[in-house]
Scaffold this motif. Sequence first.
Motif, PDB file in Angstrom:
ATOM      1  N   ASP A  82      25.772  21.953 -24.647  1.00 44.82           N
ATOM      2  CA  ASP A  82      26.416  22.777 -23.617  1.00 44.82           C
ATOM      3  C   ASP A  82      27.665  23.466 -24.163  1.00 44.82           C
ATOM      4  O   ASP A  82      28.758  23.381 -23.593  1.00 44.82           O
ATOM      5  CB  ASP A  82      26.766  21.928 -22.390  1.00 44.82           C
ATOM      6  CG  ASP A  82      25.522  21.366 -21.737  1.00 44.82           C
ATOM      7  OD1 ASP A  82      24.620  22.147 -21.401  1.00 44.82           O
ATOM      8  OD2 ASP A  82      25.445  20.136 -21.587  1.00 44.82           O
ATOM      9  N   ARG A 105      21.527  23.650 -26.265  1.00 42.31           N
ATOM     10  CA  ARG A 105      22.092  24.496 -25.215  1.00 42.31           C
ATOM     11  C   ARG A 105      23.408  25.129 -25.685  1.00 42.31           C
ATOM     12  O   ARG A 105      24.491  24.826 -25.190  1.00 42.31           O
ATOM     13  CB  ARG A 105      22.278  23.723 -23.914  1.00 42.31           C
ATOM     14  CG  ARG A 105      20.969  23.135 -23.371  1.00 42.31           C
ATOM     15  CD  ARG A 105      21.154  22.443 -22.036  1.00 42.31           C
ATOM     16  NE  ARG A 105      22.062  21.328 -22.095  1.00 42.31           N
ATOM     17  CZ  ARG A 105      21.735  20.098 -22.523  1.00 42.31           C
ATOM     18  NH1 ARG A 105      20.504  19.832 -22.926  1.00 42.31           N
ATOM     19  NH2 ARG A 105      22.636  19.143 -22.512  1.00 42.31           N
ATOM     20  N   ASN A 159      17.460  25.663 -27.985  1.00 39.99           N
ATOM     21  CA  ASN A 159      18.004  26.360 -26.818  1.00 39.99           C
ATOM     22  C   ASN A 159      19.323  27.067 -27.162  1.00 39.99           C
ATOM     23  O   ASN A 159      20.381  26.785 -26.600  1.00 39.99           O
ATOM     24  CB  ASN A 159      18.212  25.388 -25.647  1.00 39.99           C
ATOM     25  CG  ASN A 159      16.914  24.765 -25.194  1.00 39.99           C
ATOM     26  OD1 ASN A 159      15.879  25.415 -25.153  1.00 39.99           O
ATOM     27  ND2 ASN A 159      16.961  23.480 -24.873  1.00 39.99           N
TER      28      ASN A 159
END
Length: 485
Positions: A164, A196, A222
């Motif tokens: 993230d 991510r 990702n």
Amino acid sequence: MPSTCDSFTRGRITRRAFALGLLPLATGTSLAGVPAAKRNERPAVFATESPFGAKCDGVTDDTAAIQKAIDHNKGGTIIIPGRALCAGVFLDGSSYNGTMIVCQGELVLKPRPSKSTGLFSGVWVGLIFKDCQGIVLQYRGDGNRKAQPDEEHCHLVGLAGVKDFECPQFFGREIRGDGIYISQSDWLHESGMSDRLRFGTVRVVNSEDDGRNAMSIISGRNISIDRFVSKKIGGVVGGVRQPGGLDIEPNKSFQRCEDIVVRNAIVESSGAQCFGVVGRDSGQPEDWIVRRIRVGSLRSTNTLGANSGNFYAAAFRGVDGLDVQGTVSQTALAGTGLLVDNAKNANVRIHVGRAGNGVVLGAKGWVRNSKFDIQVASYGSQGIMASGLSNTSVSGTVEDGEGASPVAMLATSHGRDIQQENVHYSLTIPRASAMQRGYVNDPTNPVRFAKCSVSYSNRWGYPDPASAISGFGTGVTVVKEGTPR
């Protein structure tokens, strides 16, 4: 592409969102378990404030001061207001979750003392993030390349098992190694993957041809990049011509690169590859560990000008699932525009501006279950060179062969035993000169065919099909251009 990529296609990072303090909302993500509403509760601190005391004069070693500012404000915002000379600033572990670092000035990479001295896994890195989540980085950096040794492992930023991660802007310059190096938690052993990662604009520029890559992805999934710009990254470092630009290249079979999206990319490089993939298999044949790579708009130019087909404007090797469109070119009538090899499930729409070899397919391995729409505007020896292909279509236009005896589409085995099966060529290949040849099956290294077809049109300027199509015999059906197959 799978939904994992589509989800952050809908969550673009913008400068406006960052400036308004809306970044967590703009990405639609509650980062690292830190609710967006609580993210800015802690006041921002400047690294130059007491008790941290960074000088930010570009001369003083500010590593300890910046580390202290970050350690005293974990989960908060740290602002670097000037040119801070440092190396080895380290955010390691979950206690740093939710931290935001804003470079109003630049982080300047401290000179590496020697090739043998490293800060993390033997590598010299300015700013390292390891095993933390929800980091936001607004970055400006100077790689201080002329002060670095002749060593490719001198990087601005390293990501190790990070999740993230948000980077609205990454502006780097004057690098000797990489702008950004992305891998697993432990760069040398199997460990947690980076996942991510969302980049807005990545722009890395040198004033001279030097450095390894603007971005290296060794392992990660990702990953999205809105805009990627790399100029003069990719030179000779340590006696080796470096790839340049963006390089997706696992070093070990356990390092995966999956679901990577680059929406817009501009690369100008004298590197060996400029933009692309150097993948590998998992230990099983053709089970490549680089999977699902998408490039929405690519403009890549190789400026090396070397008279060798082993230098590419873009190259994709060892990849399962490739979707790319754009323009590739060499500044000289040399090198190769595009290489695709050891690949399957590729969908490629490429315009080749100029190159010695326009496009090379399956030179050493195989390309399977793929579709190519190729426009070659100018080439030297071969417009398209096709070797190991199966269940694949090749369409488009090949024009203006400028070499001594140019061939629009050459099938060649490169000394291997190759049978192309279920391969269909529907190329428009207008004859620009009497020396130009159309489809040629290399008489020295021929390819065998089964259930294949090639197109032909009287409009190309050849006297007859036999003049335009040489050596394509058994296993090939000649289809008049425009006839449904």
